[in-house]
Design a protein around this motif. Structure first.
Motif, PDB file in Angstrom:
ATOM      1  N   ASP A 137     -25.162 139.258 -12.891  1.00 49.93           N
ATOM      2  CA  ASP A 137     -24.780 139.973 -11.679  1.00 49.93           C
ATOM      3  C   ASP A 137     -25.625 141.217 -11.495  1.00 49.93           C
ATOM      4  O   ASP A 137     -26.299 141.675 -12.403  1.00 49.93           O
ATOM      5  N   ASP A 138     -25.630 141.744 -10.270  1.00 50.65           N
ATOM      6  CA  ASP A 138     -26.510 142.861  -9.915  1.00 50.65           C
ATOM      7  C   ASP A 138     -26.292 144.076 -10.788  1.00 50.65           C
ATOM      8  O   ASP A 138     -27.235 144.773 -11.135  1.00 50.65           O
ATOM      9  N   ASP A 139     -25.041 144.381 -11.156  1.00 52.70           N
ATOM     10  CA  ASP A 139     -24.771 145.568 -11.963  1.00 52.70           C
ATOM     11  C   ASP A 139     -25.419 145.458 -13.330  1.00 52.70           C
ATOM     12  O   ASP A 139     -26.045 146.389 -13.805  1.00 52.70           O
ATOM     13  N   ASN A 140     -25.299 144.299 -13.974  1.00 52.61           N
ATOM     14  CA  ASN A 140     -25.952 144.117 -15.273  1.00 52.61           C
ATOM     15  C   ASN A 140     -27.456 144.201 -15.142  1.00 52.61           C
ATOM     16  O   ASN A 140     -28.132 144.760 -15.984  1.00 52.61           O
ATOM     17  N   ASN A 141     -27.995 143.636 -14.066  1.00 49.44           N
ATOM     18  CA  ASN A 141     -29.438 143.675 -13.875  1.00 49.44           C
ATOM     19  C   ASN A 141     -29.933 145.087 -13.621  1.00 49.44           C
ATOM     20  O   ASN A 141     -30.981 145.478 -14.114  1.00 49.44           O
ATOM     21  N   SER A 142     -29.181 145.879 -12.841  1.00 48.94           N
ATOM     22  CA  SER A 142     -29.613 147.250 -12.617  1.00 48.94           C
ATOM     23  C   SER A 142     -29.518 148.041 -13.915  1.00 48.94           C
ATOM     24  O   SER A 142     -30.331 148.918 -14.161  1.00 48.94           O
ATOM     25  N   ASN A 143     -28.528 147.704 -14.764  1.00 45.61           N
ATOM     26  CA  ASN A 143     -28.455 148.353 -16.070  1.00 45.61           C
ATOM     27  C   ASN A 143     -29.653 147.957 -16.928  1.00 45.61           C
ATOM     28  O   ASN A 143     -30.154 148.763 -17.696  1.00 45.61           O
ATOM     29  N   ASP A 144     -30.125 146.703 -16.789  1.00 52.46           N
ATOM     30  CA  ASP A 144     -31.334 146.282 -17.497  1.00 52.46           C
ATOM     31  C   ASP A 144     -32.521 147.131 -17.059  1.00 52.46           C
ATOM     32  O   ASP A 144     -33.318 147.557 -17.879  1.00 52.46           O
ATOM     33  N   PHE A 145     -32.632 147.357 -15.753  1.00 49.00           N
ATOM     34  CA  PHE A 145     -33.727 148.187 -15.255  1.00 49.00           C
ATOM     35  C   PHE A 145     -33.626 149.589 -15.840  1.00 49.00           C
ATOM     36  O   PHE A 145     -34.626 150.150 -16.281  1.00 49.00           O
ATOM     37  N   GLU A 146     -32.422 150.159 -15.840  1.00 45.55           N
ATOM     38  CA  GLU A 146     -32.259 151.508 -16.390  1.00 45.55           C
ATOM     39  C   GLU A 146     -32.639 151.540 -17.861  1.00 45.55           C
ATOM     40  O   GLU A 146     -33.314 152.471 -18.308  1.00 45.55           O
ATOM     41  N   GLU A 147     -32.241 150.532 -18.612  1.00 46.52           N
ATOM     42  CA  GLU A 147     -32.588 150.481 -20.036  1.00 46.52           C
ATOM     43  C   GLU A 147     -34.100 150.407 -20.225  1.00 46.52           C
ATOM     44  O   GLU A 147     -34.673 151.131 -21.048  1.00 46.52           O
ATOM     45  N   MET A 148     -34.761 149.573 -19.443  1.00 52.83           N
ATOM     46  CA  MET A 148     -36.210 149.456 -19.564  1.00 52.83           C
ATOM     47  C   MET A 148     -36.916 150.719 -19.066  1.00 52.83           C
ATOM     48  O   MET A 148     -37.953 151.099 -19.599  1.00 52.83           O
ATOM     49  N   PHE A 149     -36.351 151.367 -18.053  1.00 47.91           N
ATOM     50  CA  PHE A 149     -36.890 152.654 -17.588  1.00 47.91           C
ATOM     51  C   PHE A 149     -36.903 153.642 -18.756  1.00 47.91           C
ATOM     52  O   PHE A 149     -37.908 154.303 -19.008  1.00 47.91           O
ATOM     53  N   TRP A 150     -35.766 153.729 -19.481  1.00 51.11           N
ATOM     54  CA  TRP A 150     -35.676 154.688 -20.584  1.00 51.11           C
ATOM     55  C   TRP A 150     -36.583 154.302 -21.749  1.00 51.11           C
ATOM     56  O   TRP A 150     -37.135 155.169 -22.425  1.00 51.11           O
ATOM     57  N   ARG A 151     -36.768 153.004 -21.984  1.00 59.26           N
ATOM     58  CA  ARG A 151     -37.719 152.583 -23.022  1.00 59.26           C
ATOM     59  C   ARG A 151     -39.129 153.020 -22.662  1.00 59.26           C
ATOM     60  O   ARG A 151     -39.873 153.513 -23.503  1.00 59.26           O
ATOM     61  N   ALA A 152     -39.500 152.810 -21.396  1.00 61.46           N
ATOM     62  CA  ALA A 152     -40.833 153.229 -20.943  1.00 61.46           C
ATOM     63  C   ALA A 152     -40.977 154.743 -21.071  1.00 61.46           C
ATOM     64  O   ALA A 152     -42.005 155.251 -21.529  1.00 61.46           O
ATOM     65  N   TYR A 153     -39.936 155.470 -20.684  1.00 64.03           N
ATOM     66  CA  TYR A 153     -39.973 156.935 -20.773  1.00 64.03           C
ATOM     67  C   TYR A 153     -40.186 157.383 -22.229  1.00 64.03           C
ATOM     68  O   TYR A 153     -41.044 158.222 -22.505  1.00 64.03           O
ATOM     69  N   ARG A 154     -39.412 156.795 -23.134  1.00 69.13           N
ATOM     70  CA  ARG A 154     -39.553 157.176 -24.551  1.00 69.13           C
ATOM     71  C   ARG A 154     -40.939 156.820 -25.082  1.00 69.13           C
ATOM     72  O   ARG A 154     -41.506 157.557 -25.893  1.00 69.13           O
ATOM     73  N   THR A 155     -41.485 155.718 -24.627  1.00 69.73           N
ATOM     74  CA  THR A 155     -42.832 155.338 -25.053  1.00 69.73           C
ATOM     75  C   THR A 155     -43.848 156.382 -24.615  1.00 69.73           C
ATOM     76  O   THR A 155     -44.690 156.810 -25.406  1.00 69.73           O
ATOM     77  N   PHE A 156     -43.759 156.810 -23.352  1.00 65.47           N
ATOM     78  CA  PHE A 156     -44.667 157.853 -22.870  1.00 65.47           C
ATOM     79  C   PHE A 156     -44.485 159.155 -23.627  1.00 65.47           C
ATOM     80  O   PHE A 156     -45.455 159.849 -23.938  1.00 65.47           O
ATOM     81  N   ARG A 157     -43.263 159.526 -23.908  1.00 70.51           N
ATOM     82  CA  ARG A 157     -42.982 160.817 -24.542  1.00 70.51           C
ATOM     83  C   ARG A 157     -43.337 160.853 -26.024  1.00 70.51           C
ATOM     84  O   ARG A 157     -43.651 161.911 -26.557  1.00 70.51           O
TER      85      ARG A 157
END
Length: 92
Positions: free
Chosen positions: A64-84
């Motif tokens: 469902d859309d809510d789980n998928n948007s949570n997936d995006f948020e999780e991957m956003f934070w992974r990318a952020y931590r990688t950059f940092r």
């Protein structure tokens, strides 16, 4: 520095596909207006622009859309931590 990284991730980078239809100008506008990822995600949801799958996830698992948007948020934070926290070597 953090806001620049948010903008790059929203636009798309090596670690995250970003938000479809969001270019660098729109990403800059979102980051300038909302300043924090939580507020940016809320604005994307309200506008119906939150990605339906996580960054780099093309599995189309049918969640469902809510789980998928949570997936995006999780991957956003992974990318952020990688950059940092990535190690950069400079051989001088």
């Amino acid at each position: 520095h953090d806001m620049f990284v948010y903008m790059c991730i929203l636009n798309g980078c090596d670690y995250c596909d970003g938000v479809p239809g969001i270019g660098i100008k729109t990403a800059h506008k979102l980051v300038r207006m909302y300043r924090t990822p939580a507020k940016i995600f809320k604005a994307l949801r309200a506008a119906g622009r939150m990605p339906l799958a996580g960054c780099g996830n093309t599995s189309g698992s049918g969640n469902d859309d809510d789980n998928n948007s949570n997936d995006f948020e999780e991957m956003f934070w992974r990318a952020y931590r990688t950059f940092r926290h990535q190690t950069v070597y400079n051989r001088v």
